[in-house]
Design a protein around this motif. Structure first.
Motif, PDB file in Angstrom:
ATOM      1  N   VAL A 104       0.838  -1.202   0.000  1.00 12.21           N
ATOM      2  CA  VAL A 104       0.000   0.000   0.000  1.00 12.21           C
ATOM      3  C   VAL A 104       0.877   1.258   0.000  1.00 12.21           C
ATOM      4  CG1 VAL A 104      -1.650   1.324   1.394  1.00 12.21           C
ATOM      5  CG2 VAL A 104      -1.984  -1.124   1.067  1.00 12.21           C
ATOM      6  N   LEU A 105       1.930   1.262   0.819  1.00 13.33           N
ATOM      7  CA  LEU A 105       2.837   2.411   0.838  1.00 13.33           C
ATOM      8  C   LEU A 105       3.529   2.602  -0.511  1.00 13.33           C
ATOM      9  CD1 LEU A 105       4.517   2.145   4.348  1.00 13.33           C
ATOM     10  CD2 LEU A 105       2.959   3.918   3.552  1.00 13.33           C
ATOM     11  N   LEU A 106       3.919   1.510  -1.143  1.00 18.30           N
ATOM     12  CA  LEU A 106       4.536   1.609  -2.465  1.00 18.30           C
ATOM     13  C   LEU A 106       3.567   2.181  -3.495  1.00 18.30           C
ATOM     14  CD1 LEU A 106       6.546  -1.721  -2.620  1.00 18.30           C
ATOM     15  CD2 LEU A 106       7.481   0.600  -2.608  1.00 18.30           C
ATOM     16  N   TYR A 107       2.307   1.785  -3.410  1.00 15.33           N
ATOM     17  CA  TYR A 107       1.306   2.315  -4.332  1.00 15.33           C
ATOM     18  C   TYR A 107       1.158   3.829  -4.158  1.00 15.33           C
ATOM     19  CZ  TYR A 107      -3.181   3.463  -6.395  1.00 15.33           C
ATOM     20  OH  TYR A 107      -4.167   4.073  -7.137  1.00 15.33           O
ATOM     21  N   PHE A 108       0.962   4.263  -2.900  1.00  8.86           N
ATOM     22  CA  PHE A 108       0.786   5.690  -2.654  1.00  8.86           C
ATOM     23  C   PHE A 108       2.069   6.466  -2.931  1.00  8.86           C
ATOM     24  CE2 PHE A 108      -2.888   4.302  -0.030  1.00  8.86           C
ATOM     25  CZ  PHE A 108      -3.859   4.988  -0.750  1.00  8.86           C
ATOM     26  N   GLY A 109       3.219   5.846  -2.716  1.00 12.96           N
ATOM     27  CA  GLY A 109       4.482   6.490  -3.060  1.00 12.96           C
ATOM     28  C   GLY A 109       4.610   6.698  -4.553  1.00 12.96           C
ATOM     29  N   THR A 152       9.408  15.129  -4.297  1.00 10.52           N
ATOM     30  CA  THR A 152       9.091  15.613  -2.958  1.00 10.52           C
ATOM     31  C   THR A 152       9.535  14.610  -1.894  1.00 10.52           C
ATOM     32  OG1 THR A 152       6.899  14.614  -3.035  1.00 10.52           O
ATOM     33  CG2 THR A 152       7.070  16.906  -3.761  1.00 10.52           C
ATOM     34  N   ASN A 153       9.744  15.117  -0.688  1.00 15.21           N
ATOM     35  CA  ASN A 153      10.147  14.256   0.425  1.00 15.21           C
ATOM     36  C   ASN A 153       9.079  13.228   0.753  1.00 15.21           C
ATOM     37  OD1 ASN A 153      12.569  15.575   0.716  1.00 15.21           O
ATOM     38  ND2 ASN A 153      11.821  16.961   2.298  1.00 15.21           N
ATOM     39  N   LYS A 154       7.809  13.602   0.602  1.00 15.82           N
ATOM     40  CA  LYS A 154       6.714  12.682   0.884  1.00 15.82           C
ATOM     41  C   LYS A 154       6.797  11.455  -0.011  1.00 15.82           C
ATOM     42  CE  LYS A 154       1.700  12.354   0.733  1.00 15.82           C
ATOM     43  NZ  LYS A 154       0.453  13.056   0.419  1.00 15.82           N
ATOM     44  N   ALA A 155       7.055  11.677  -1.299  1.00 14.79           N
ATOM     45  CA  ALA A 155       7.145  10.564  -2.234  1.00 14.79           C
ATOM     46  C   ALA A 155       8.306   9.644  -1.876  1.00 14.79           C
ATOM     47  CB  ALA A 155       7.301  11.091  -3.663  1.00 14.79           C
ATOM     48  N   ILE A 156       9.438  10.236  -1.548  1.00 15.59           N
ATOM     49  CA  ILE A 156      10.610   9.433  -1.203  1.00 15.59           C
ATOM     50  C   ILE A 156      10.366   8.630   0.067  1.00 15.59           C
ATOM     51  CG2 ILE A 156      13.024   9.569  -0.489  1.00 15.59           C
ATOM     52  CD1 ILE A 156      13.269  12.001  -2.380  1.00 15.59           C
ATOM     53  N   LEU A 157       9.789   9.264   1.084  1.00 19.02           N
ATOM     54  CA  LEU A 157       9.534   8.567   2.352  1.00 19.02           C
ATOM     55  C   LEU A 157       8.526   7.432   2.181  1.00 19.02           C
ATOM     56  CD1 LEU A 157       9.468  11.537   4.878  1.00 19.02           C
ATOM     57  CD2 LEU A 157      11.233   9.789   4.616  1.00 19.02           C
ATOM     58  N   LEU A 158       7.493   7.646   1.379  1.00 20.87           N
ATOM     59  CA  LEU A 158       6.513   6.590   1.142  1.00 20.87           C
ATOM     60  C   LEU A 158       7.145   5.403   0.427  1.00 20.87           C
ATOM     61  CD1 LEU A 158       3.363   8.660   0.126  1.00 20.87           C
ATOM     62  CD2 LEU A 158       3.582   7.186   2.122  1.00 20.87           C
ATOM     63  N   LEU A 159       7.981   5.679  -0.561  1.00 18.61           N
ATOM     64  CA  LEU A 159       8.630   4.590  -1.295  1.00 18.61           C
ATOM     65  C   LEU A 159       9.626   3.831  -0.420  1.00 18.61           C
ATOM     66  CD1 LEU A 159       9.167   6.347  -4.741  1.00 18.61           C
ATOM     67  CD2 LEU A 159       7.609   4.456  -4.238  1.00 18.61           C
ATOM     68  N   VAL A 160      10.433   4.545   0.341  1.00 11.93           N
ATOM     69  CA  VAL A 160      11.411   3.892   1.216  1.00 11.93           C
ATOM     70  C   VAL A 160      10.701   3.095   2.310  1.00 11.93           C
ATOM     71  CG1 VAL A 160      13.226   4.343   2.927  1.00 11.93           C
ATOM     72  CG2 VAL A 160      13.266   5.510   0.732  1.00 11.93           C
ATOM     73  N   VAL A 201       6.768  19.573 -10.169  1.00 13.44           N
ATOM     74  CA  VAL A 201       7.238  20.949  -9.931  1.00 13.44           C
ATOM     75  C   VAL A 201       8.512  20.921  -9.081  1.00 13.44           C
ATOM     76  CG1 VAL A 201       6.661  23.133  -8.793  1.00 13.44           C
ATOM     77  CG2 VAL A 201       4.949  21.970 -10.198  1.00 13.44           C
ATOM     78  N   SER A 202       8.526  20.083  -8.070  1.00 12.79           N
ATOM     79  CA  SER A 202       9.716  19.963  -7.224  1.00 12.79           C
ATOM     80  C   SER A 202      10.921  19.494  -8.030  1.00 12.79           C
ATOM     81  CB  SER A 202       9.441  18.995  -6.074  1.00 12.79           C
ATOM     82  OG  SER A 202      10.598  18.797  -5.301  1.00 12.79           O
ATOM     83  N   ARG A 203      10.693  18.548  -8.941  1.00  9.91           N
ATOM     84  CA  ARG A 203      11.794  18.051  -9.779  1.00  9.91           C
ATOM     85  C   ARG A 203      12.335  19.133 -10.710  1.00  9.91           C
ATOM     86  NH1 ARG A 203       9.520  12.355 -11.481  1.00  9.91           N
ATOM     87  NH2 ARG A 203       7.816  13.367 -10.514  1.00  9.91           N
ATOM     88  N   VAL A 204      11.468  20.036 -11.180  1.00 13.35           N
ATOM     89  CA  VAL A 204      11.916  21.113 -12.065  1.00 13.35           C
ATOM     90  C   VAL A 204      12.876  22.042 -11.323  1.00 13.35           C
ATOM     91  CG1 VAL A 204      11.143  23.213 -13.266  1.00 13.35           C
ATOM     92  CG2 VAL A 204       9.939  21.058 -13.613  1.00 13.35           C
ATOM     93  N   PHE A 205      12.534  22.378 -10.072  1.00 18.07           N
ATOM     94  CA  PHE A 205      13.336  23.352  -9.345  1.00 18.07           C
ATOM     95  C   PHE A 205      14.487  22.735  -8.555  1.00 18.07           C
ATOM     96  CE2 PHE A 205       9.294  25.675  -9.861  1.00 18.07           C
ATOM     97  CZ  PHE A 205       9.801  26.775 -10.536  1.00 18.07           C
ATOM     98  N   THR A 206      14.305  21.555  -8.004  1.00 20.36           N
ATOM     99  CA  THR A 206      15.350  20.972  -7.152  1.00 20.36           C
ATOM    100  C   THR A 206      16.041  19.768  -7.781  1.00 20.36           C
ATOM    101  OG1 THR A 206      13.834  19.476  -6.012  1.00 20.36           O
ATOM    102  CG2 THR A 206      14.105  21.688  -5.076  1.00 20.36           C
ATOM    103  N   GLY A 207      15.441  19.186  -8.776  1.00 17.76           N
ATOM    104  CA  GLY A 207      16.026  18.012  -9.408  1.00 17.76           C
ATOM    105  C   GLY A 207      15.666  16.709  -8.720  1.00 17.76           C
ATOM    106  N   SER A 208      14.871  16.770  -7.663  1.00 20.92           N
ATOM    107  CA  SER A 208      14.446  15.552  -6.969  1.00 20.92           C
ATOM    108  C   SER A 208      12.962  15.646  -6.635  1.00 20.92           C
ATOM    109  CB  SER A 208      15.259  15.345  -5.693  1.00 20.92           C
ATOM    110  OG  SER A 208      15.004  16.381  -4.780  1.00 20.92           O
TER     111      SER A 208
END
Length: 68
Positions: free
Chosen positions: A15-20, A40-48, A31-38
């Motif tokens: 479920v966490l992988l799906y929402f990530g 959002t933190n939420k996406a990374i934390l959900l995937l990890v 938008v975050s990737r355009v300005f920072t190159g990575s």
């Protein structure tokens, strides 16, 4: 670790992988990737968290089948 906990960890991890994945492909992550190159933190934390929970559940299932 009991089988019930292991199964719950696997399901929770999936479920966490799906929402990530959904958060990773969201507009705010783009938008975050355009300005920072990575993404959002939420996406990374959900995937990890999803990967960690799934691995813990699979490890628990593998060890619960082993006899002591």
């Amino acid at each position: 670790m009991t089988k019930a906990i292991s199964i719950a960890l696997i399901v929770g991890g999936i479920v966490l992988l799906y929402f990530g994945g959904q958060a990773f492909n969201s507009v705010s992550s783009d938008v975050s990737r355009v300005f920072t190159g990575s993404p959002t933190n939420k996406a990374i934390l959900l995937l990890v968290g999803g990967v960690a929970a799934t691995i813990a559940g699979l490890t628990g299932m593998a060890l619960s089948g082993r006899k002591r």
